[in-house]
Enzyme design. Structure first.
Site, short mmCIF file in Angstrom:
data_model
loop_
_atom_site.label_atom_id
_atom_site.label_comp_id
_atom_site.label_asym_id
_atom_site.label_seq_id
_atom_site.Cartn_x
_atom_site.Cartn_y
_atom_site.Cartn_z
N CYS A 49 5.96 4.32 1.39
CA CYS A 49 7.05 3.13 0.14
C CYS A 49 5.31 3.07 0.46
O CYS A 49 5.56 1.79 1.33
CB CYS A 49 7.98 2.81 0.46
SG CYS A 49 9.00 1.78 -0.65
N CYS A 55 7.85 -1.58 0.22
CA CYS A 55 8.72 -1.87 1.35
C CYS A 55 8.98 -0.95 2.59
O CYS A 55 7.34 -0.80 3.26
CB CYS A 55 9.92 -2.31 1.16
SG CYS A 55 10.42 -1.20 -0.28
N SER A 56 10.04 -0.11 2.27
CA SER A 56 10.35 0.79 3.41
C SER A 56 11.45 1.59 3.19
O SER A 56 12.08 2.22 4.03
CB SER A 56 10.46 0.23 4.99
OG SER A 56 9.98 -0.78 5.17
N CYS A 57 11.40 2.14 2.08
CA CYS A 57 11.70 2.82 0.94
C CYS A 57 12.03 4.41 2.00
O CYS A 57 10.91 4.79 2.20
CB CYS A 57 12.72 2.86 -0.14
SG CYS A 57 12.55 1.86 -1.15
#
Lengths: 103, 117, 196
Positions: free
Chosen positions: C101, C104-106
């Site tokens: 991702c 962000c940090s999905c």
């Protein structure tokens, strides 16, 4: 926005350095920050998109030098103040009070 | 006013989640196999269109259905439901002729992010 | 407050915020405890490993998993936040998948739990799309040039899980034994399952 969060393809970040046997949380305060997401979301104080945009709006120089859960903490401080739920003044006063109590 | 989130409802909330997929019958503008270009937009607001794909040409490989549009929902400007497509780009389209010729990147594109190429 | 960037203050700041919200009766601290308990002890990559092992032993399940990841994963009891709409991508002798991702940090929480620090940090997010083979090499994964490396940037609300290839020599193993071979990284695509 064209922020530092939009990292794909950028250079100069160094090696990945995975941590062996990494714990789910690295400190107790991270747990409270994590839980706070669910509590504020369920209460209708924020949605996921506002949450992400608040991270993107962090001072760009802070984004890269702070940790993931510090980003989240910044979100709560920012959005709750913008929505008039907890002001920066209230937070500052409470931080001072807690610091004095701990001293 | 009691807290919205109580320990009793946590397991249900966690297991239920909050899908942003919408059962709305909107005709898709693109289909599998279509060549599309990611738009070159530079909003100062929230977007899920990363810079590295803007202006690049790829191929639609899947229609995920209709979802809430993050870019408007971040600003209290409504859900603007629209199709989200998985689009395949070659590594060479994104990074130039030195990239490995077989490698690819797949990314999800809201309909607003793409135009026919 | 806007004093982010001071890690030492974080514990104090979240304590202050939580205490104010509790006083305003807007949150229940026991609800936060319940959330943390689930993600610290119940939801993690062993869930995803069960999905992978089932797909390895049950061809019909594998088909359902690739056709409708969300429904097939829910058959094993895993669903919810950050896994509401799942796509499962299969490694084959021709294709090696890996997930990132960049914005962000999905990450698919119901099947993999919360992401490790490296997945959320700048080096992985920056480099996975422009130099996936270099990233894979850092994880000790060498993908031959004849195999396509296919990177999935999970930038929208779909969440991705890699179905790795079943290791050789595991024909006689039970589903439970197979699940023990499935590592977290093999389901992100930065690793491969353990050898039998």
């Amino acid at each position: 926005m064209n922020g530092v969060h939009d990292l794909g393809g950028t250079h100069g970040h160094g090696p990945i350095n995975p941590e062996p046997d990494e714990p789910v949380f690295h400190a107790d305060w991270e747990k409270r920050v994590f839980g706070m997401f669910f509590a504020t979301f369920a209460a209708g104080m924020l949605n996921v998109d506002e949450f992400r945009y608040a991270i993107e709006r962090m001072p760009q120089q802070d984004y890269l030098r702070t940790s993931y859960y510090e980003h989240w903490l910044h979100v709560f401080e920012t959005l709750l103040a913008e929505k008039g739920i907890v002001t920066h003044e209230e937070l500052r006063a409470r931080c001072d009070q807690l610091a004095k109590e701990a001293a | 006013m009691p807290a919205a989130l109580t320990p009793e409802i946590v397991p249900g909330l966690v297991a239920g989640g909050a899908s942003t997929k919408i059962a709305e019958d909107i005709a898709p503008k693109f289909k599998h196999g279509d060549k599309v270009r990611a738009r070159n937009i530079n909003p100062t607001t929230h977007t899920r269109l990363p810079r590295y794909v803007r202006g690049k040409v790829g191929t639609v490989v899947h229609d995920h259905g209709v979802f809430v549009f993050n870019d408007s929902n971040a600003h209290g400007k409504g859900t603007h439901p629209q199709h989200v497509y998985n689009v395949r780009f070659t590594a060479q389209e994104l990074w130039g002729p030195d990239a490995p010729s077989r490698d690819t990147l797949h990314i999800d594109m809201f309909e607003s992010y793409i135009e026919p190429a | 407050m806007a004093d982010t960037g001071h890690g030492a203050d974080a514990a104090l700041r979240i304590k202050a915020l939580e205490s104010l919200l509790v006083e305003k009766q807007l949150i229940d601290p026991k609800a936060l405890d319940a959330v943390v308990e689930l993600y610290e002890h119940k939801i993690g990559p062993r869930n995803g490993a069960k999905v992978v092992a089932r797909a390895w032993v049950d061809p019909d399940y594998r088909k359902r998993l690739l056709a409708d990841g969300t429904a097939a994963i829910a058959e094993l009891g895993f669903s919810g936040v950050q896994g509401e709409d799942m796509i499962v991508v299969e490694n084959t002798p021709e294709v090696h998948n890996m997930v990132v991702c960049t914005l962000c940090s999905c990450y698919p929480w119901p099947t993999l739990g919360l992401p490790p620090v490296w997945y959320k940090a700048a080096p992985y997010r920056a480099r996975s799309v422009i130099d996936p083979r270099g990233v894979l090499a850092e994880f000790g994964v060498e993908v031959p040039e004849t195999v396509e490396v296919r990177v999935w940037d999970s930038n929208a609300e779909l969440r991705y899980l890699v179905l790795p290839m079943r290791p050789a020599g595991t024909e006689g193993m039970t589903e439970e034994q197979l699940a023990a071979l499935v590592t977290r990284d093999s389901m992100i695509g930065t690793g491969v399952p353990m050898a039998a």
